[in-house]
Every structure is written in structure tokens, then in C-alpha cells.
Scaffold this active site. Sequence first.
Site, PDB file in Angstrom:
ATOM      1  N   THR A  17       0.820  -1.221   0.000  1.00  0.00           N
ATOM      2  CA  THR A  17       0.000   0.000   0.000  1.00  0.00           C
ATOM      3  C   THR A  17       0.846   1.261   0.000  1.00  0.00           C
ATOM      4  O   THR A  17       0.498   2.250  -0.634  1.00  0.00           O
ATOM      5  CB  THR A  17      -0.905   0.012   1.255  1.00  0.00           C
ATOM      6  N   THR A  93       1.609  -4.775   4.115  1.00  0.00           N
ATOM      7  CA  THR A  93       1.439  -5.229   5.499  1.00  0.00           C
ATOM      8  C   THR A  93       0.872  -6.647   5.592  1.00  0.00           C
ATOM      9  O   THR A  93       1.108  -7.337   6.588  1.00  0.00           O
ATOM     10  CB  THR A  93       0.502  -4.290   6.285  1.00  0.00           C
ATOM     11  N   ASP A  94       0.134  -7.077   4.561  1.00  0.00           N
ATOM     12  CA  ASP A  94      -0.603  -8.342   4.697  1.00  0.00           C
ATOM     13  C   ASP A  94       0.296  -9.522   5.042  1.00  0.00           C
ATOM     14  O   ASP A  94      -0.058 -10.352   5.879  1.00  0.00           O
ATOM     15  CB  ASP A  94      -1.394  -8.646   3.419  1.00  0.00           C
ATOM     16  N   CYS A 283      -4.204 -19.313  20.510  1.00  0.00           N
ATOM     17  CA  CYS A 283      -4.249 -18.100  21.345  1.00  0.00           C
ATOM     18  C   CYS A 283      -3.207 -17.113  20.834  1.00  0.00           C
ATOM     19  O   CYS A 283      -2.130 -17.512  20.387  1.00  0.00           O
ATOM     20  CB  CYS A 283      -3.920 -18.427  22.796  1.00  0.00           C
TER      21      CYS A 283
HETATM   22  N1  ASP Z   1      -2.696  -5.587   0.398  1.00  0.00           N
HETATM   23  C1  ASP Z   1      -1.630  -4.708   0.814  1.00  0.00           C
HETATM   24  C2  ASP Z   1      -0.332  -5.494   0.822  1.00  0.00           C
HETATM   25  O1  ASP Z   1      -0.104  -6.251   1.709  1.00  0.00           O
HETATM   26  C3  ASP Z   1      -1.915  -4.152   2.172  1.00  0.00           C
HETATM   27  C4  ASP Z   1      -0.862  -3.217   2.713  1.00  0.00           C
HETATM   28  O2  ASP Z   1       0.181  -2.978   2.173  1.00  0.00           O
HETATM   29  O3  ASP Z   1      -1.108  -2.650   3.778  1.00  0.00           O
HETATM   30  O4  ASP Z   1       0.448  -5.352  -0.088  1.00  0.00           O
END
Ligand code: ASP
Length: 345
Positions: A17, A93-94, A283
Site C-alpha cells: 500500500t 502489510t498483509d 491463542c
Molecule cells: N494488500 C496490501 C499489501 O499487503 C496491504 C498493505 O500494504 O497494507 O500489499
Amino acid sequence: MSSTKRPRILMIYTGGTIGMIENPDTRALEPFDFDHLIDNVPKIKMLDFEIDNVQFSRPVDSSAMNTSHWSDIAHVIEDNYDGYEGFVVLHGTDTMAYTASALSFMLENLDKPVIITGSQLPIGEVRTDGEENLITALQVAAAKDLDGAPIVREVAILFENYLWRGNRSTKHSADQFNAFKSNNYPELARVGLGIYYNKEALWRRQVPGSLKVHYGMDPNVIYLDLFPGIQESTVKHMLATPGLRGVILKTFGAGNGPNDPWFIQALKEAIDKGVVIVNVTQCSNGCVHQQRYLTGLGLAQIGVVSGQDLTSEAAITKLMHLFGKGYSPDEVRRYMEYCICGEMC
Ligand code: ASP
């Protein structure tokens, strides 16, 4: 002032992103190129660093990451290891916690910072978190202690207010700026008015040696995530996956699962065939203790390995790494319970 004194940092842009823009037709976010990203962070020029960059020929949404992308990142680090004081990897982030975990195993004897960051909002957006994350990641990658050695000598994730150990992190929020957490290990640094390092938590390896990169990652592994009522046919089907070498069994609580004879028997047959099964808890916090309940003890007795307090991201990438090194199932079982680079208690 001589420019050679300025810290040299290499940025590796993989996608995510942070560097995306909205496609005007579909309104979906798509990876864009690195020049766009730098144009949007003019403040980078205020850092007194020498910053170079490398970008993936095709930046990817991190949901499309696979083991060859990890090799690409590791190659860039290996090829440039001596020329830079630190590395900043820009990543979606994914799957960031998977990449961070994988790299921590692949980069044996790492002595320099590899700081992975990204953002929840694209860097071109007014309220982006990407600008701060990128600037702070660069500062962490350049940070030195009083002896002039890097403060961080491991793979870490920098996101919003925290620096986390990469192989202890997990993405816990799809929309908060503090998107990552490390539920079983304290932060390596807290980011506020300053960057406050938690010195006792930082990784310091005990054995000397120069960087050695392990590119082999065997993806013939799966998660088997338990739930009450899971069917025999489902479990048997998953364990019959062609080429299967390792299973991360996601269990209840302290490492418990159903004690139905068909379940124990199915796992035992897989283990007898050489499949390594590792027990991690569903958990988000705490550790597997297979001996605590009869339902966990049954798993220990047939040879299920305790994943202790590993995150599921670290557990699956550690399995990939150990099989990728060519170890036998017995060796993999042994090393799964051994801490390689700060990933477990
Ligand atoms: N779908 C994006 C990715 O992981 C989400 C992100 O970057 O926050 O590339």
C-alpha cells in the site's frame, strides 16, 4: 564535512500500500513505481544519509508474495551487505510478518539492521502513515551505539509507534495505524518524541561468523487449524496432500486437540511417514505446554513437536527453512524446538 561519514542505507521497494495509487477506472489500489514514492516524501532529503534504492521489477501486493520474492530480497541484501550500514524493506502489510520471519531464518549471522515497513494508507494520501514509518525506519536502520556498531542487528518491523522483532510479529489490525503486535515478546523500541530502544530485548548473537544466506525454502507445508467438530475426512485429506513435509497444527489453549482415536491415529500415520507436525496455539498470547492436559499429552506421545510460543508465521517459515536446508524429518523436529534467532522463548 566528508560525505563518507554519512550513513549509507539501501531501500528495497517490494510493493504494498505504501507505494500504491488508486486506479481511476476500478478505484482499487495497485502497486506503482518507486519514483512516485520518493516524490511524495521530500523530507527524506532532510536526513543526512546516503540513500540508494532498488525496486522489484514488478512491485507486488504482499498477498502475492512467495518464496522466490523472499530470495529476491535476500539476494539484494547479500549483494550489497558490505556497502551499506542498514537496509529498509518497503513491503505490504498483509504478509509482512511472514517475510520478516522468513528473512530472519534466511540471513544467518546478520549483524546489520534489516527494517521492514509499509503503511495502511498510500504515501500520496494526506493522512498517510507511510511518511512517518519510512522516515523512522531509515533512522532505525542508521542508528549506532556508542561504539559505532548498529543498535539493531536483526530483522525487525517498524510500524507506527513500535519496532518489533520480525519473527515475533503478527499483523493484528486491518485498519489501525498500529497494525502489528508481538504478543510474546516486548518491543525492540518505542517510537514517540524519540526512538527509545529496549536494549535488553535486542538480539545479540553468541556465535561469531559472517553473513550466510540460506535461499532454500521448502513450501511443502500447511496449516491445519482445528475447530470443534472438524471432520475426519478433512484432516485425512489435508494430511494426504502430495509432497507434504510439514504441518503447523493450530491447537486450542496450551496445545490441546481432540482426543478421538481417529484424530490421533491420522496424525500418527503422517508422522510415521516422515511428516513433521508442530503444535502452536491458536491463542494470540502464551505458550504450548503439551504435557499439561491429557489432550495435549496424546499429541506429544505420538511425536508432535511443541512449537512453544512461536507465532504461526514464524512456525511455518521456520519449517520451510529447515526442510529447505535439506534436513531429515528427525533433524527438523530437533531444530524446531531450538531457538535459531530469537523466534521462541
Ligand atoms: N494488500 C496490501 C499489501 O499487503 C496491504 C498493505 O500494504 O497494507 O500489499
